[in-house]
Design a protein around this motif. Structure first.
Motif, mmCIF file in Angstrom:
data_model
loop_
_atom_site.group_PDB
_atom_site.id
_atom_site.type_symbol
_atom_site.label_atom_id
_atom_site.label_comp_id
_atom_site.label_asym_id
_atom_site.label_seq_id
_atom_site.Cartn_x
_atom_site.Cartn_y
_atom_site.Cartn_z
ATOM 1 N N GLY A 28 6.141 -0.216 -0.142
ATOM 2 C CA GLY A 28 6.530 1.087 -0.641
ATOM 3 C C GLY A 28 5.544 2.189 -0.275
ATOM 4 N N PRO A 29 5.890 3.449 -0.584
ATOM 5 C CA PRO A 29 5.050 4.591 -0.188
ATOM 6 C C PRO A 29 3.634 4.544 -0.745
ATOM 7 N N LEU A 30 3.466 4.165 -2.023
ATOM 8 C CA LEU A 30 2.122 4.121 -2.595
ATOM 9 C C LEU A 30 1.279 3.039 -1.934
ATOM 10 N N HIS A 31 1.898 1.905 -1.666
ATOM 11 C CA HIS A 31 1.189 0.811 -0.995
ATOM 12 C C HIS A 31 0.784 1.225 0.415
ATOM 13 N N PHE A 32 1.677 1.892 1.128
ATOM 14 C CA PHE A 32 1.375 2.327 2.493
ATOM 15 C C PHE A 32 0.293 3.402 2.493
ATOM 16 N N VAL A 47 -13.209 -8.685 0.472
ATOM 17 C CA VAL A 47 -12.497 -9.680 1.256
ATOM 18 C C VAL A 47 -10.986 -9.515 1.129
ATOM 19 N N SER A 48 -10.505 -8.765 0.176
ATOM 20 C CA SER A 48 -9.087 -8.482 0.050
ATOM 21 C C SER A 48 -8.934 -6.987 -0.207
ATOM 22 N N ASP A 49 -8.649 -6.258 0.850
ATOM 23 C CA ASP A 49 -8.689 -4.799 0.753
ATOM 24 C C ASP A 49 -7.458 -4.206 0.078
ATOM 25 N N VAL A 50 -6.273 -4.593 0.545
ATOM 26 C CA VAL A 50 -5.028 -4.070 -0.013
ATOM 27 C C VAL A 50 -4.166 -5.263 -0.399
ATOM 28 N N GLU A 51 -3.873 -5.389 -1.674
ATOM 29 C CA GLU A 51 -3.086 -6.519 -2.147
ATOM 30 C C GLU A 51 -1.660 -6.439 -1.615
ATOM 31 N N GLU A 52 -0.950 -7.554 -1.739
ATOM 32 C CA GLU A 52 0.419 -7.608 -1.232
ATOM 33 C C GLU A 52 1.301 -6.610 -1.975
ATOM 34 N N THR A 56 -5.711 15.029 0.058
ATOM 35 C CA THR A 56 -6.867 14.164 0.283
ATOM 36 C C THR A 56 -6.606 13.112 1.357
ATOM 37 N N LEU A 57 -5.357 12.926 1.751
ATOM 38 C CA LEU A 57 -4.997 11.993 2.822
ATOM 39 C C LEU A 57 -4.025 12.695 3.754
ATOM 40 N N GLU A 96 7.001 -2.013 6.747
ATOM 41 C CA GLU A 96 7.603 -1.169 5.706
ATOM 42 C C GLU A 96 9.072 -0.896 6.013
ATOM 43 N N GLU A 97 9.367 -0.579 7.266
ATOM 44 C CA GLU A 97 10.755 -0.284 7.643
ATOM 45 C C GLU A 97 11.658 -1.492 7.461
#
Length: 347
Positions: A276-280, A268-273, A35-36, A246-247
């Motif tokens: 790691g791979p899931l966050h990226f 207003v806050s799309d991706v929280e702090e 899916t991505l 990330e690196e």
């Protein structure tokens, strides 16, 4: 001979009658293997046909119009359609039998792509009639933006992260308090913890952790008077910057004023702090679904970032000098380190 002909005719009529509702027991499906994906990455559209009934289905046809951006690989089930390309396959199924097919596909452009509905057709025994229905199960593929060559980006980010650490050492962040110790007379008055001192242990000061990794907010502004093709560089630059963080193991959050192509709304806050791979992957999903239209002005994006307070750095990605005279940008610079990356210069 006459009896034989009559027997064959009766058998044919019986089979014809039993095969009229050819799609009654058929279940079809289509789903992407991923899916991505990245641009030009090969993934598969997986098709399935299942006969749940006790009768043979002597003829089945499955068709799907592929989106224009899809580039299918070499396959016998792809053929030219009136507009674009079309997946088409024919088969038959025994009772309780299931068939699977896979079509390799790649997409070169960033975006959010919904898979069109499936058309399944079934015929009767004598081929006199055909039953057709459409299946509209929701499936979609998100294509992330391409990364840009880092070149001087590593040097820019290295100096920026170093500046954050120096500012935090000079202006200690109370959030990074790891303990308390006795007041020696050399500490500033603002470092005294009056709640701890009130416990009768004398004057106590906060002990700050200066070894903690800096936190960064990445801000992407698409509120610019420019063509969509030029804004694509902003999305690629955002991916490259977050990949570099990330690196380096630097936790970051991500905010943008770009509309979401799936829901046509913004947060207003799309991706929280995080890190790691899931966050990226969550970041790439948001960048892939983002439109080249702003849901609100860039000034508001900066005001929201300023509301988070001091103690973190900000990386602002924008097309050009749209926000150079912004009062919110001046406020951000008072709160901490800010670096502006302009896609026009990166391109």
């Amino acid at each position: 001979m006459l009896l034989t002909v009559l027997f064959v005719a009766l058998l044919a009529l019986l089979l014809e009658r039993r095969s009229r509702k050819s799609l009654e027991d058929v279940r079809e499906g289509c789903s992407p293997s991923e899916t991505l994906v990245d641009p030009d990455e090969t993934f598969y559209l997986r098709y399935s046909l299942r006969n749940t009934g006790p009768r043979h289905v002597l003829f089945l046809r499955l068709r799907q119009d592929l989106p224009d951006a899809f580039c299918p690989g070499e396959s016998a089930i792809v053929r030219a359609a009136i507009t674009g390309k079309q997946m088409a396959l024919t088969t038959w199924l025994r009772p309780r039998q299931e068939a699977h097919f896979a079509l390799p596909v790649s997409v070169s452009r960033r975006g959010f792509y919904r898979l069109p509905s499936l058309e399944v057709s079934g015929g009767d025994f004598l081929g006199l009639r055909e039953e057709v229905r459409r299946s509209s199960g929701f499936r979609a593929v998100t294509v992330a933006p391409r990364g840009l060559p880092q070149r001087d980006l590593g040097e820019v980010l290295g100096g920026f992260l170093g500046e954050i650490s120096v500012r935090r050492f000079i202006h200690e962040d109370p959030v990074l308090t790891v303990g308390y110790r006795e007041y020696t007379g050399r500490e500033p008055m603002k470092a005294i913890s009056w709640t701890q001192s009130a416990r009768g242990m004398g004057l106590m000061v906060k002990n700050y952790d200066h070894t903690a990794q800096p936190a960064v907010s990445v801000l992407l502004n698409v509120d610019a008077d420019t063509e969509a093709e030029e804004l694509e560089v902003c999305f690629s630059l955002a991916r490259t910057v977050c990949g570099a963080l990330e690196e380096r193991g630097v936790a970051y959050s991500f905010s943008t004023n770009a509309l979401d192509a799936e829901t046509l709304f913004y947060t207003v806050s799309d991706v929280e702090e995080g890190l790691g791979p899931l966050h990226f992957s969550a970041l790439l999903e948001r960048l892939g679904r983002a439109c080249c239209r702003a849901g609100y002005p860039g000034e508001r994006l900066l005001e929201h970032a300023a509301a988070a307070g001091s103690g973190r750095g900000r990386i602002l990605i924008t097309q050009g000098g749209e926000l150079d005279g912004s009062a919110a940008l001046a406020r951000l610079r008072e709160l901490g380190s800010v670096v502006i990356l302009r896609a026009r210069e990166a391109a």
